[in-house]
Design a protein around this motif. Structure first.
Motif, PDB file in Angstrom:
ATOM      1  N   LEU A 128      51.705  -7.777 -38.899  1.00  0.00           N
ATOM      2  CA  LEU A 128      51.145  -7.258 -37.679  1.00  0.00           C
ATOM      3  C   LEU A 128      49.827  -6.509 -37.969  1.00  0.00           C
ATOM      4  O   LEU A 128      49.862  -5.343 -38.296  1.00  0.00           O
ATOM      5  CB  LEU A 128      51.812  -6.794 -37.207  1.00  0.00           C
ATOM      6  CG  LEU A 128      53.335  -7.924 -35.872  1.00  0.00           C
ATOM      7  CD1 LEU A 128      54.185  -6.664 -35.426  1.00  0.00           C
ATOM      8  CD2 LEU A 128      52.379  -8.691 -34.962  1.00  0.00           C
ATOM      9  N   PRO A 178      49.766  -6.274 -30.101  1.00  0.00           N
ATOM     10  CA  PRO A 178      50.483  -6.547 -31.698  1.00  0.00           C
ATOM     11  C   PRO A 178      50.353  -8.065 -31.727  1.00  0.00           C
ATOM     12  O   PRO A 178      50.961  -8.888 -31.084  1.00  0.00           O
ATOM     13  CB  PRO A 178      51.568  -6.403 -31.633  1.00  0.00           C
ATOM     14  CG  PRO A 178      52.330  -6.380 -29.970  1.00  0.00           C
ATOM     15  CD  PRO A 178      51.302  -6.510 -28.856  1.00  0.00           C
ATOM     16  N   CYS A 179      48.926  -7.834 -32.136  1.00  0.00           N
ATOM     17  CA  CYS A 179      48.958  -9.759 -33.206  1.00  0.00           C
ATOM     18  C   CYS A 179      49.546 -10.048 -34.308  1.00  0.00           C
ATOM     19  O   CYS A 179      49.398  -9.076 -35.373  1.00  0.00           O
ATOM     20  CB  CYS A 179      47.584  -9.792 -32.810  1.00  0.00           C
ATOM     21  SG  CYS A 179      47.169  -9.919 -31.005  1.00  0.00           S
ATOM     22  N   LEU A 180      49.439 -12.030 -34.668  1.00  0.00           N
ATOM     23  CA  LEU A 180      49.550 -11.905 -36.076  1.00  0.00           C
ATOM     24  C   LEU A 180      47.314 -12.449 -36.376  1.00  0.00           C
ATOM     25  O   LEU A 180      47.139 -13.702 -35.359  1.00  0.00           O
ATOM     26  CB  LEU A 180      50.743 -13.059 -36.238  1.00  0.00           C
ATOM     27  CG  LEU A 180      52.051 -12.804 -35.861  1.00  0.00           C
ATOM     28  CD1 LEU A 180      52.997 -13.974 -36.205  1.00  0.00           C
ATOM     29  CD2 LEU A 180      52.385 -11.642 -37.254  1.00  0.00           C
ATOM     30  N   SER A 191      58.475  -8.497 -30.152  1.00  0.00           N
ATOM     31  CA  SER A 191      59.473  -8.982 -30.689  1.00  0.00           C
ATOM     32  C   SER A 191      59.578  -8.973 -29.382  1.00  0.00           C
ATOM     33  O   SER A 191      60.261  -9.140 -27.905  1.00  0.00           O
ATOM     34  CB  SER A 191      60.004  -7.277 -31.004  1.00  0.00           C
ATOM     35  OG  SER A 191      60.353  -6.139 -30.120  1.00  0.00           O
ATOM     36  N   THR A 242      51.686 -11.708 -30.405  1.00  0.00           N
ATOM     37  CA  THR A 242      53.869 -11.523 -30.140  1.00  0.00           C
ATOM     38  C   THR A 242      54.047 -10.532 -30.430  1.00  0.00           C
ATOM     39  O   THR A 242      53.899  -9.357 -30.274  1.00  0.00           O
ATOM     40  CB  THR A 242      53.351 -11.698 -32.234  1.00  0.00           C
ATOM     41  OG1 THR A 242      54.829 -12.601 -31.892  1.00  0.00           O
ATOM     42  CG2 THR A 242      53.433 -10.775 -32.728  1.00  0.00           C
TER      43      THR A 242
END
Lengths: 100, 283
Positions: free
Chosen positions: B187, B202-204, B260, B258
């Protein structure tokens, strides 16, 4: 052998045989980050000598613009037309490159 | 009779003197007159003030006492212990941004596209004049970042090289040997433009493109820097092998926001609309 042309001349580094000049040995003017971009205007159209006189105080440096802008100017006089964009070398660059 | 401006003798005299002075100056120095009207200075000097050797400031604004930093930054978690957090010379420029900041700070304002989508399924009833829509889901689609990078000296070239390696690595999984083997790509966190736009998203990294232009100069990183304080801090860094980096290049990064399941379970639309969930990275 070297000629008696002055350091301001484009022929300074060109060899001479008797009274004849050998093939021109060009005197390149290096690029510099401080070179100013200049759009040729009506005042200096076809007058690189006038621009050299105004910038560097000597019209004998008329040829430095074609050496600095070989892709823009082929004919040093008649390509020096209004509207063309050239880079003008600084006097410091000329001092270094030509040893004047 | 008209009241002429030059009626009083002293005023007329001084005005004439000024006019004459200007004319004399122009006449006496036609060279300066020609150069001025052409926008040039004697000697071919630039009208611009001299630029310092390092013109791009990568250091975070917060270092200079400004509590808000507007720059766009992509980083990994400080506690992750991966990439630049694991040490190494190549990525060291990303840790030396000052004031504890780390990651890739975009030196120029990048172009960022964000697309927020609500998907509806069309319900086509027979013999109906209008379509009905059944809600399916909502999503934040790819964040596309297009950014320019420049390298005017060795330090900046090393920084650009570190950015390239960071994004290269961020698209790959932990495989083969070493720590975290078997884990997917890590991440990353996107920050920028202050409190309520991108804050710790939060990113990919799904795509990274670096364009090496053919029509620009390339600058050599040429060995380990040493001897004097660098632009990022007091520590020196460098790579031992020579690499050539374009003086101007462009990077394109696609990020997938993204979250959780645990985070999503805490989502509240009213709170979101009031900006209360920005601390949790919801956009």
């Amino acid at each position: 052998m070297a000629t008696e042309y002055s350091k301001l001349s484009p022929y300074y580094t060109t060899n001479k045989f008797g009274q004849f000049l050998d093939v021109l040995n060009q005197r390149p003017i290096p690029k510099n980050a401080n070179d100013v971009k200049f759009t040729i205007n009506a005042i200096y159209q076809f007058r690189p000598d006038l621009l050299a006189n105004d910038l560097y105080g000597d019209p004998a440096l008329w040829w430095v613009f074609v050496m600095r802008n070989p892709n823009v100017i082929r004919d040093p006089i008649f390509d020096f037309k209004s509207g063309k964009i050239i880079f003008v070398p600084t006097s410091e660059t000329l001092t270094t490159a030509l040893g004047i | 009779m008209f009241d002429l401006p030059f009626t009083s003798a002293p005023n007329f005299g001084s005005t004439l003197k000024n006019l004459a002075g200007t004319a004399v100056t122009a006449l006496a120095n036609p060279v300066l007159s020609r150069l001025t009207s052409s926008g040039l200075l004697p000697g071919g000097m630039s009208r611009m003030p001299n630029m310092p050797g390092t013109s791009v400031r990568f250091i975070n604004n917060a270092e200079s006492g400004n509590s808000i930093d507007w720059k766009v930054r992509i980083s990994v978690s400080p506690s992750s212990g991966i990439f630049y957090m694991a040490g190494g010379e190549l990525l060291k420029p990303l840790t030396a941004l000052g004031n504890g900041f780390h990651g890739v700070i975009f030196p120029y304002t990048p172009q960022i596209s964000t697309s927020y989508v609500a998907n509806y399924q069309q319900m086509r009833y027979t013999h109906s004049n209008y379509t009905h829509y059944a809600y399916e889901n909502s999503e934040v689609q790819n964040l596309t970042i297009t950014a320019d990078f420049t390298a005017q000296n060795k330090q900046e070239a090393l920084y650009v090289l570190a950015c390239i390696y960071f994004f290269r690595a961020a698209t790959k999984m932990f495989f083969g040997s070493g720590d975290h083997v078997g884990n997917p790509p890590p991440l990353v966190f996107l920050d920028g433009y202050g409190e309520h736009y991108f804050k710790n998203i939060p990113c990919l990294v799904s795509n990274f493109t670096h364009t090496m232009p053919p029509d620009v100069d390339y600058i050599e990183t040429s060995g380990t820097e040493g001897g004097s304080p660098n632009v990022y801090g007091n520590e020196e860094y460098g790579v031992s092998s020579n690499t050539r980096i374009p003086t101007v290049s462009q990077m394109q990064i696609q990020l997938l926001p993204t979250y959780s399941k645990e985070n999503i379970a805490q989502f509240n639309l009213n709170d979101f609309s009031q900006g209360k969930l920005i601390d949790r990275g919801f956009i």
